[in-house]
Design a protein around this motif. Structure first.
Motif, PDB file in Angstrom:
ATOM      1  N   VAL A   8       0.824  -1.212   0.000  1.00 18.32           N
ATOM      2  CA  VAL A   8       0.000   0.000   0.000  1.00 18.32           C
ATOM      3  C   VAL A   8       0.857   1.261   0.000  1.00 18.32           C
ATOM      4  O   VAL A   8       0.342   2.366  -0.161  1.00 18.32           O
ATOM      5  N   TRP A  48       5.197   1.918  -0.671  1.00 15.23           N
ATOM      6  CA  TRP A  48       6.273   2.160  -1.638  1.00 15.23           C
ATOM      7  C   TRP A  48       5.958   1.615  -3.022  1.00 15.23           C
ATOM      8  O   TRP A  48       6.191   2.272  -4.030  1.00 15.23           O
ATOM      9  N   PHE A  51       3.512   3.691  -4.829  1.00 13.68           N
ATOM     10  CA  PHE A  51       4.131   4.940  -5.275  1.00 13.68           C
ATOM     11  C   PHE A  51       5.031   4.706  -6.484  1.00 13.68           C
ATOM     12  O   PHE A  51       5.003   5.452  -7.463  1.00 13.68           O
ATOM     13  N   ILE A  72      10.685  20.673 -12.817  1.00  9.54           N
ATOM     14  CA  ILE A  72      10.553  19.605 -11.829  1.00  9.54           C
ATOM     15  C   ILE A  72       9.423  18.666 -12.236  1.00  9.54           C
ATOM     16  O   ILE A  72       8.345  19.102 -12.616  1.00  9.54           O
ATOM     17  N   ARG A 126     -11.907  13.010  -1.784  1.00  8.55           N
ATOM     18  CA  ARG A 126     -10.548  13.561  -1.761  1.00  8.55           C
ATOM     19  C   ARG A 126     -10.428  14.813  -2.611  1.00  8.55           C
ATOM     20  O   ARG A 126      -9.419  15.039  -3.288  1.00  8.55           O
ATOM     21  N   MET A 181       0.570   5.848   1.953  1.00 11.54           N
ATOM     22  CA  MET A 181       1.125   7.174   1.687  1.00 11.54           C
ATOM     23  C   MET A 181       0.230   8.329   2.163  1.00 11.54           C
ATOM     24  O   MET A 181       0.703   9.255   2.823  1.00 11.54           O
ATOM     25  N   ASN A 182      -1.057   8.268   1.832  1.00 12.82           N
ATOM     26  CA  ASN A 182      -1.931   9.387   2.198  1.00 12.82           C
ATOM     27  C   ASN A 182      -2.147   9.458   3.704  1.00 12.82           C
ATOM     28  O   ASN A 182      -2.357  10.542   4.248  1.00 12.82           O
ATOM     29  N   GLU A 183      -2.096   8.300   4.354  1.00 11.71           N
ATOM     30  CA  GLU A 183      -2.173   8.304   5.817  1.00 11.71           C
ATOM     31  C   GLU A 183      -0.912   8.947   6.404  1.00 11.71           C
ATOM     32  O   GLU A 183      -0.983   9.715   7.359  1.00 11.71           O
ATOM     33  N   ASN A 209      11.220   7.857   0.875  1.00  9.69           N
ATOM     34  CA  ASN A 209      11.407   7.898  -0.567  1.00  9.69           C
ATOM     35  C   ASN A 209      10.142   8.361  -1.278  1.00  9.69           C
ATOM     36  O   ASN A 209      10.110   8.442  -2.493  1.00  9.69           O
ATOM     37  N   LEU A 210       9.090   8.567  -0.525  1.00 11.72           N
ATOM     38  CA  LEU A 210       7.807   8.965  -1.110  1.00 11.72           C
ATOM     39  C   LEU A 210       7.769  10.486  -1.198  1.00 11.72           C
ATOM     40  O   LEU A 210       7.642  11.162  -0.178  1.00 11.72           O
ATOM     41  N   ASP A 211       7.874  11.023  -2.397  1.00 12.93           N
ATOM     42  CA  ASP A 211       7.938  12.475  -2.542  1.00 12.93           C
ATOM     43  C   ASP A 211       6.765  13.209  -1.897  1.00 12.93           C
ATOM     44  O   ASP A 211       6.962  14.224  -1.242  1.00 12.93           O
ATOM     45  N   PRO A 212       5.527  12.713  -2.042  1.00 12.93           N
ATOM     46  CA  PRO A 212       4.419  13.441  -1.416  1.00 12.93           C
ATOM     47  C   PRO A 212       4.521  13.478   0.113  1.00 12.93           C
ATOM     48  O   PRO A 212       4.031  14.419   0.742  1.00 12.93           O
ATOM     49  N   GLU A 245       6.975  16.180   0.858  1.00  9.61           N
ATOM     50  CA  GLU A 245       6.324  17.480   0.666  1.00  9.61           C
ATOM     51  C   GLU A 245       5.441  17.842   1.859  1.00  9.61           C
ATOM     52  O   GLU A 245       5.356  19.005   2.248  1.00  9.61           O
ATOM     53  N   TYR A 287       6.653  21.328   3.062  1.00  7.33           N
ATOM     54  CA  TYR A 287       5.883  22.477   2.571  1.00  7.33           C
ATOM     55  C   TYR A 287       4.828  22.928   3.586  1.00  7.33           C
ATOM     56  O   TYR A 287       3.964  22.154   3.977  1.00  7.33           O
ATOM     57  N   SER A 330      14.619  17.754  -5.688  1.00  7.10           N
ATOM     58  CA  SER A 330      13.929  18.724  -6.562  1.00  7.10           C
ATOM     59  C   SER A 330      12.646  19.286  -5.967  1.00  7.10           C
ATOM     60  O   SER A 330      11.635  19.383  -6.643  1.00  7.10           O
ATOM     61  N   LYS A 331      12.693  19.631  -4.705  1.00  9.11           N
ATOM     62  CA  LYS A 331      11.503  20.206  -4.076  1.00  9.11           C
ATOM     63  C   LYS A 331      11.482  21.731  -4.221  1.00  9.11           C
ATOM     64  O   LYS A 331      12.500  22.347  -4.516  1.00  9.11           O
ATOM     65  N   ARG A 332      10.290  22.297  -3.971  1.00  9.72           N
ATOM     66  CA  ARG A 332      10.134  23.756  -3.933  1.00  9.72           C
ATOM     67  C   ARG A 332      10.662  24.253  -2.585  1.00  9.72           C
ATOM     68  O   ARG A 332       9.912  24.344  -1.616  1.00  9.72           O
ATOM     69  N   GLU A 375      22.785  20.228 -13.879  1.00 11.36           N
ATOM     70  CA  GLU A 375      22.121  21.503 -13.616  1.00 11.36           C
ATOM     71  C   GLU A 375      22.179  21.855 -12.121  1.00 11.36           C
ATOM     72  O   GLU A 375      22.035  20.971 -11.277  1.00 11.36           O
ATOM     73  N   HIS A 380      17.205  24.926  -9.132  1.00 18.04           N
ATOM     74  CA  HIS A 380      16.557  26.227  -9.109  1.00 18.04           C
ATOM     75  C   HIS A 380      16.554  26.791  -7.686  1.00 18.04           C
ATOM     76  O   HIS A 380      16.149  26.117  -6.747  1.00 18.04           O
TER      77      HIS A 380
END
Lengths: 327, 230
Positions: free
Chosen positions: A82, A84, A87, A310, B54, B114-116, B144-147, B150, B154, B179-181, B213, B216
């Motif tokens: 559910v 990794w 994702f 990005i 959602r 992830m959302n939890e 490792n989960l970008d969201p 964030e 953020y 590569s985050k803001r 590169e 930014h």
């Protein structure tokens, strides 16, 4: 031994018709693979699956090729399904669902099985869990039966579909028993997907009102030419195909390849769509967890964010596999 | 130790936002006291999106203002209804139960999808005894989960308020690396330090040497830290 054999086969392919897989045969078609063990596969596989039109998949819980020794290994495995792995899949624009369950092989370790049964409810109700699976028989032991029955009850309570693994050995009898027990527990056959069917089991499964899934897997399960014949004979109703690709020699493109073969051999596009996409969705969407409008959202996330280069939502950049240069 | 932060007033604000953003029956379901009882809490937390949906939240100007006043540094930008519903539930759970509630919440991390996880990390600046979550937050930054990253990086005041210098510096560096803001990190200017500047300069040089590169905003940030006018 096996390699020599392959070489000899290759020599004699001169006379055979062209067997290359042409993606253009299935251009524009979308596929749903309702049984594939992605934790065992590489990012190259994900890329190839996305390129071949697979938009969503289901990863059933199974064993890992060797037995686990503690409940925490199960917990971490379910978490990865559910977490990794889901994702990772989204990074290639493929919507990932899973089924949660104690597989039949490991049901034979009773002390561990008891502990696994206790953690299943922690995962069953999570988002994107579309069923209890894959469960059922392997050696057809009393312990396998015990945990199969207990998990049928869990599925009933949660109103989730059941994904049944049918045994390799004594398959006909094992399939029969799996269905009889499900009916005995008062489970509606329309909530049950009987997997790994073959020519010997399909008729009975369909007649009893269950969904019949076929695994296209070299050597040990179905070949796709046989699948074409079955589809011609039985029609597309309540039939679905999957790859069950895992850590063995298997093919994550089994669904799109079979679709291409079906198209080549005159099965209608509507029927192909049913067996390679729609039927699986109809069956597993009974969980209330599948929304087709989610299928493309991964791709939408690749839109550049505020002019920044990005990649959003973790979408993976493509690498040029044919280049000698690695950047 | 409970901080100055008034969690009951904040829960009232979140409830008001939820009321305007989720179906009425979901709102009634969410606010049922049964959901904050230990035996029903896990399932309520897990099944939130099935009830709330959602969709992205819409906030009124007044609500945005109240949010700023009640909890500076927290942004609900791009939050979905299930995320806010889960955060509201976690806050109510703490209010309704004794300090064991933190242990129960901690156990949710182990099996969270992830959302939890996103909701859990969003909630830590709002729960009692902020220091309780320091190790957990550092663990989250290893994700490792970008969201999930964030959710921590953020519009979340927790890292700036609670992490020590080395953990904070790792987070900022990881933000560039993934590569985050970086401009969305709360407290970036206030927590600038010589070691972080050194790490960022090294990182820029490493990128240059590799012919890659420069992320930014990296140069701008280094300049702003080293500019004597700031």
């Amino acid at each position: 031994m096996c390699c020599n054999h392959t070489l000899e086969n290759n020599k004699s392919t001169d006379q055979k018709p062209d067997e290359s897989f042409e993606l253009n045969l299935i251009t524009g078609m979308s596929f749903f693979d309702p049984h594939v063990h992605m934790t065992s596969r590489t990012t190259d596989d994900y890329q190839a699956m996305a390129d071949a039109g697979i938009v969503a998949l289901i990863e059933p819980s199974f064993w890992l090729g060797q037995p686990r020794t503690g409940v925490d290994s199960f917990k971490d495995y379910f978490s990865s399904l559910v977490g990794w792995e889901r994702f990772r899949s989204s990074q290639f624009g493929i919507k990932h669902y899973c089924t949660i369950g104690l597989n039949s092989r490991e049901a034979n370790n009773e002390a561990l099985a008891e502990q696994v049964m206790e953690v299943l409810p922690l995962f069953m109700y999570k988002d994107g869990v579309v069923g209890i699976g894959e469960i059922g028989f392997d050696d057809q032991t009393p312990l396998e039966e015990k945990y199969y029955r207990l998990q049928l009850e869990l599925a009933k309570e949660a109103n989730l579909p059941v994904q049944i693994h049918t045994p390799h050995r004594d398959k006909k009898r094992g399939t029969q028993r799996s269905m009889d027990i499900a009916i005995e527990h008062g489970i509606d056959p329309t909530m049950v997907i009987v997997d790994h069917n073959n020519e010997e089991t399909v008729k009975d499964v369909l007649n009893k009102g269950f969904w019949a899934a076929f695994t296209i897997y070299p050597f040990t399960k179905m070949g796709n030419q046989r699948m074409v014949e079955i589809t011609k004979q039985f029609g597309p109703e309540r039939i679905m195909i999957n790859s069950a690709a895992d850590w063995g020699i298997s093919d994550p493109l089994a669904v799109p390849k079979t679709a291409a073969l079906m198209k080549q051999q005159g099965i209608s596009v509507d029927d192909i769509r049913l067996v390679t996409y729609q039927n699986a969705i109809t069956a597993f969407a009974q969980s209330g967890q599948i929304d087709e409008s989610d299928f493309t959202s991964g791709i939408d996330q690749s839109i550049k964010f505020e002019g920044n280069s990005i990649l959003r939502g973790g979408q993976q950049p493509r690498i040029n596999k044919s280049s000698i240069i690695i950047r | 130790m409970i901080t100055e932060f008034k969690s009951d007033r904040f829960i009232a604000l979140l409830s008001q936002i939820l009321k305007a953003n989720i179906p009425h029956d979901a709102y009634i379901w969410l606010n049922n006291d049964k959901n904050v009882r230990a035996d029903a809490f896990d399932t309520a937390f897990a099944s939130m999106p099935r009830k709330t949906g959602r969709r992205n939240l819409t906030l009124s100007a007044d609500q945005l203002n109240d949010l700023r006043v009640l909890r500076n540094g927290l942004s609900l930008n791009n939050w979905t209804a299930d995320r806010l519903g889960r955060v509201q539930l976690l806050m109510r759970f703490c209010l309704a139960n004794d300090k064991d509630s933190l242990k129960i919440i901690e156990s949710l991390f182990a099996t969270a999808e992830m959302n939890e996880q996103i909701a859990l990390y969003s909630a830590i600046p709002l729960l009692p005894i902020p220091k309780y979550w320091v190790k957990r937050c550092i663990e989250g930054i290893r994700s490792n989960l970008d969201p999930v990253l964030e959710a921590i990086m953020y519009g979340n005041p927790y890292p700036a308020e609670n992490l020590d210098e080395s953990s904070w510096n790792q987070m900022v560096l990881k933000a560039f690396f993934t590569s985050k803001r970086v401009d969305l990190i709360y407290g970036l200017k206030n927590r600038a330090n010589p070691e972080l500047v050194r790490m960022l300069i090294d990182y820029a040089q490493e990128r240059r040497a590799a012919g890659r590169e420069i992320p930014h905003g990296l140069h701008e940030l280094i300049e702003s830290f080293t500019d004597p006018k700031n």
